[in-house]
Structures are given as C-alpha cells and as structure tokens.
Design a protein around this motif. Structure first.
Motif, short mmCIF file in Angstrom:
data_model
loop_
_atom_site.label_atom_id
_atom_site.label_comp_id
_atom_site.label_asym_id
_atom_site.label_seq_id
_atom_site.Cartn_x
_atom_site.Cartn_y
_atom_site.Cartn_z
N GLY A 1 37.11 38.76 25.50
CA GLY A 1 35.52 38.89 26.15
C GLY A 1 35.86 39.10 27.71
N VAL A 2 35.00 39.38 28.21
CA VAL A 2 34.90 39.94 29.58
C VAL A 2 35.27 38.71 30.58
CG1 VAL A 2 33.29 40.43 31.52
CG2 VAL A 2 33.16 41.88 29.61
N ASP A 3 34.67 37.43 30.02
CA ASP A 3 34.93 36.49 31.00
C ASP A 3 36.23 36.02 31.27
OD1 ASP A 3 34.96 35.64 28.46
OD2 ASP A 3 34.21 33.40 28.95
N LEU B 1 46.36 30.38 48.26
CA LEU B 1 46.57 31.14 46.79
C LEU B 1 46.81 30.16 45.73
CD1 LEU B 1 47.39 34.65 48.41
CD2 LEU B 1 45.52 34.11 47.13
N MET C 1 44.52 43.68 29.00
CA MET C 1 43.33 43.29 29.07
C MET C 1 42.27 44.44 28.87
SD MET C 1 42.97 40.35 31.90
CE MET C 1 43.40 41.33 33.36
N LEU C 2 43.23 45.61 29.35
CA LEU C 2 42.15 46.87 29.08
C LEU C 2 42.47 47.74 27.88
CD1 LEU C 2 42.89 48.38 32.72
CD2 LEU C 2 40.72 47.06 31.73
N ALA D 1 42.24 38.56 35.66
CA ALA D 1 42.37 39.73 36.70
C ALA D 1 42.48 38.94 38.11
CB ALA D 1 41.12 40.73 36.88
N LEU D 2 41.74 38.03 38.39
CA LEU D 2 41.57 36.98 39.54
C LEU D 2 42.81 36.25 39.89
CD1 LEU D 2 37.93 35.97 39.76
CD2 LEU D 2 39.19 37.63 41.21
N ARG E 1 45.52 38.67 40.51
CA ARG E 1 45.65 39.13 41.98
C ARG E 1 45.97 37.97 42.99
NH1 ARG E 1 44.37 42.95 45.96
NH2 ARG E 1 43.84 41.86 47.64
N TYR E 2 45.68 36.65 42.63
CA TYR E 2 46.35 35.58 43.19
C TYR E 2 47.91 35.59 43.16
CZ TYR E 2 41.57 33.84 42.55
OH TYR E 2 40.13 33.58 42.75
N TRP F 1 41.33 44.32 22.73
CA TRP F 1 41.17 43.21 23.72
C TRP F 1 40.09 42.20 23.07
CZ3 TRP F 1 43.47 39.57 26.88
CH2 TRP F 1 42.87 38.97 27.78
N LEU G 1 47.15 43.36 33.26
CA LEU G 1 46.04 44.39 33.12
C LEU G 1 45.71 45.32 32.09
CD1 LEU G 1 45.73 45.37 37.08
CD2 LEU G 1 44.25 44.02 35.87
N ALA H 1 38.73 38.18 30.73
CA ALA H 1 39.42 39.04 31.55
C ALA H 1 39.31 39.00 33.06
CB ALA H 1 38.88 40.50 31.06
N ILE H 2 37.94 38.82 33.50
CA ILE H 2 37.81 38.59 34.83
C ILE H 2 38.62 37.38 35.52
CG2 ILE H 2 35.88 37.62 36.52
CD1 ILE H 2 34.00 39.34 34.91
N HIS I 1 43.87 28.49 44.89
CA HIS I 1 42.76 29.41 44.00
C HIS I 1 43.34 29.35 42.57
CE1 HIS I 1 41.03 30.59 47.57
NE2 HIS I 1 41.34 31.50 47.74
#
Lengths: 216, 216
Positions: A176-178, A96, A168-169, A184-185, A188-189, A173, A165, A180-181, A99
C-alpha cells in the motif's frame, strides 16, 4: 611545548569526535527501533539527541570564543571555521536519526518495514553508522585517504536507496501507499544522514589539501 | 558616529536578507516548475543555488574574519554567531528549493502533481515563500512580534502537509505509489524549508530577547 590555544583546539576536536560517536549510535539504535518496532529504543534515541545538541552548542561557543580571544590567522582560523561546519553537519545527522526513531514511534506497535525490505533497511542503518564512524576517524586523524573512502561508502548507500525505491515501485508491491510513503521518507533520512557524514569528511579533506569542498 | 565594526555587521545583515530574498524566489520558481512541469524554470532554480552558496560562504568568511580582527564581546559576539546559524539555515533552505526543482526535472515532461492536489502544493509553495520573506524582514528589523508571526505561518504549513498526506492515504487514491512517494518527498521539502525559515526568525528572537532558541 603545547600552548593553551592548541590544547583548546584539541578539546574541540575531541568533542566533534564524540558527536560522531553519539550520532552513529543514534542511527544504529533508531534502525533497530524501526526494524523491531521497539518503542523504548525509539524514545531513547529521541531523548538522546539533546546530548548532541548540547555538544553542538558547546563546540560553537568554544570555537567563537577561541577566535575572539586568540585571533588566529590563516590555517588556524580555517581549522576553526571547518569545525563550525562539521558540528553543524553532525547536529543535522543527529536530527535525521531522530526522524527515523520518530517514524518507528509513530507506527508502533506496527512495524514500518515489511519483511522483504528488512534486509535493505538494516543495511542502510549499518552503512549510515559506518560512514559517520569513519567520519569521526577522519576528524581525529585528518587522514585524506580515509576521507576518500567515504565517497565509496556513500555510493553503497545510494544503491541501497535505489533498491528500496525500485521495490516499492514494482507493480506487485502489496503493502500500500502508506507503507511506501513511510519507507520513502526513511530512505531519504538515511541518505541525508550519509550525505552529512560525507560532508564532514570533505571538510577535513578541504582543510588538509586545500581543495574546495563541494556543497550540495 | 558609525565605526568600521558596525558597518561590517550591517553589511553581513544585508547579505543575510539577500539570501532570504534569493531562497524565497527559488522556492516560488521551483513550485511553479513542479506545478507546470517547466524544465527551463527547474534548471534555473538548480543553477541559481550557486549564488546562495556563495553568499553563505561569504557571510561565514566575513563573520569569522570580523571576530578575529575585532574581538567583539558579549552582545556583539552573540549577534555574529547568530548570523552564522542563520546563514546555515538559509543555505539549507536553498538546497530544499533545489530538491523541489529536481523533482520537477526528474518527472519532466510528466507533472508530479495531479490536478486535485495542485491547489495544496501551490499553497505550500506560497506559504514557504512568505515565511522566508518574513524571516528576511525579521533579520532586518529584529522585530520580535513579527518573529512570533512565523510560528503561526508554520502551523499553516503543517496543516497543508497533513492535507497532502491525508489525500494520498485515502483508499480511493488513484495515482499510484510512485506519485505518492514523489508528493510525500515534496511535502517534506516544503515542511523542512519552512522549519529552517522559522529557525532563522527564532535565532533573531533569541538574540533580541535572550530566550533560548529551540533546535529541532
């Protein structure tokens, strides 16, 4: 007087503690790479995971060899199987951290973390490192009270994750989406990293108190 | 003539195959819950993971007990330690199916997957189930050729994952940051699920051919 069996058990414990030290360092450096967009540090974390994997394999090999040669019973056998679970959790923690480092590398030379979230991500990295370092202390000391502390640290991580989170929500915000993704990852890590470190402490607690460890 | 040792080894193998069957079913059902926003199915996947965890613990216990009682050497010992790694990978796969189910539950009664991405997510679920079912065949048959097939299936999963990300990163993405985050996490769960299933096949391949398994 010490016997060969207990010397070998101590040696395995030392390797587990060394694994916690390495993955703690890895998650700290990966966080630094992510926050400062430092490619060299990111690469060093990615390459450094090999040392964690080798320790993992060595702990597995020595443990199984010890079980086969010494035929330990009851408590001793349980200590060894606990060690197998711990090394597995630490190997995943190392992955992790990698990652996180890979995320830093993929975004380079851009930075994955906007200014307003740098503090949250820095804290997630610090809490992750702290939890796994404490897990190392627990493996070494078998201190049940110290093991319980980690659950509270994990609550701090969960709260940081929620903050990430929520930011970002929010409707405003702007990144942009990229972004945020990616975040988010990353979130999670860090959360999973902490979960594995807490699982290490729970295994020790289980060993010491006999209370069943909860597996997620 | 069969001996107790090999009977017990076969029984452990049967349990590993059963684990692949259960997690394959779990990921299929979790995908259905995610696509159709079916709360009852999501709950059944979450509760069903207990059976996977129990099998995991039982395989660990029986394996270590067998090592301690029979002191196997070389090839036999390697088969048993491979089994320990396989059960660990399958337990994680089960957790990942649960993560998908929990995502469906958290979004309920809304659906996490917009119409245009239903096909991609459906396929990710189908590929995930197929990979772990094939991994079960490999565990049973120890067929090296079949193990190699899984690497190709994993490439399909990676391509689906890229499609998912590409769709969300397109400037015309109309579903907002929250949907993108949920789908990015779902994509990650499927990808990791497949990675663990491929790792199972690689462990068998390593056992059969002696080639070192690569750990991510």
């Amino acid at each position: 007087m010490r016997d060969v069996y207990h010397d070998e058990l101590d040696a395995i414990t030392d390797q587990l503690v060394e694994m916690t030290r390495l993955v703690g360092e890895a998650v700290s450096l990966a966080t630094q790479a992510l926050l400062t967009s430092d490619l060299a540090i990111a690469e060093s974390v990615i390459e450094g995971d090999e040392a964690v994997n080798l320790l993992h394999e060595n702990v597995e090999f020595r443990t199984v060899d010890l079980i086969a040669r010494q035929q330990p019973v009851a408590g001793d056998l349980r200590a060894l199987t606990t060690g197998l679970r711990i090394t597995s959790d630490l190997e995943r923690s190392g992955d992790l951290a990698v990652h996180v480092a890979k995320l830093a590398r993929r975004k380079y030379p851009a930075c994955a973390v906007p200014g307003e979230l740098q503090g949250t991500v820095r804290e997630m990295g610090a809490v992750a490192a702290e939890i796994v370092n404490k897990a190392g202390d627990v493996v070494k000391s078998r201190d049940a009270d110290r093991a319980a502390e980690l659950e509270r640290d994990d609550d701090v991580m969960d709260e940081l994750h929620r903050t990430l989170l929520r930011t970002m929500l929010a409707p405003e915000w702007p990144y942009g989406v990229d972004t945020a993704i990616d975040l988010a990852l990353a979130g999670r890590y860090y959360e999973r990293f902490a979960d594995h470190a807490v699982a290490v402490a729970r295994q020790v607690l289980y060993l010491v108190t006999g209370e069943s460890a909860v597996r997620g």
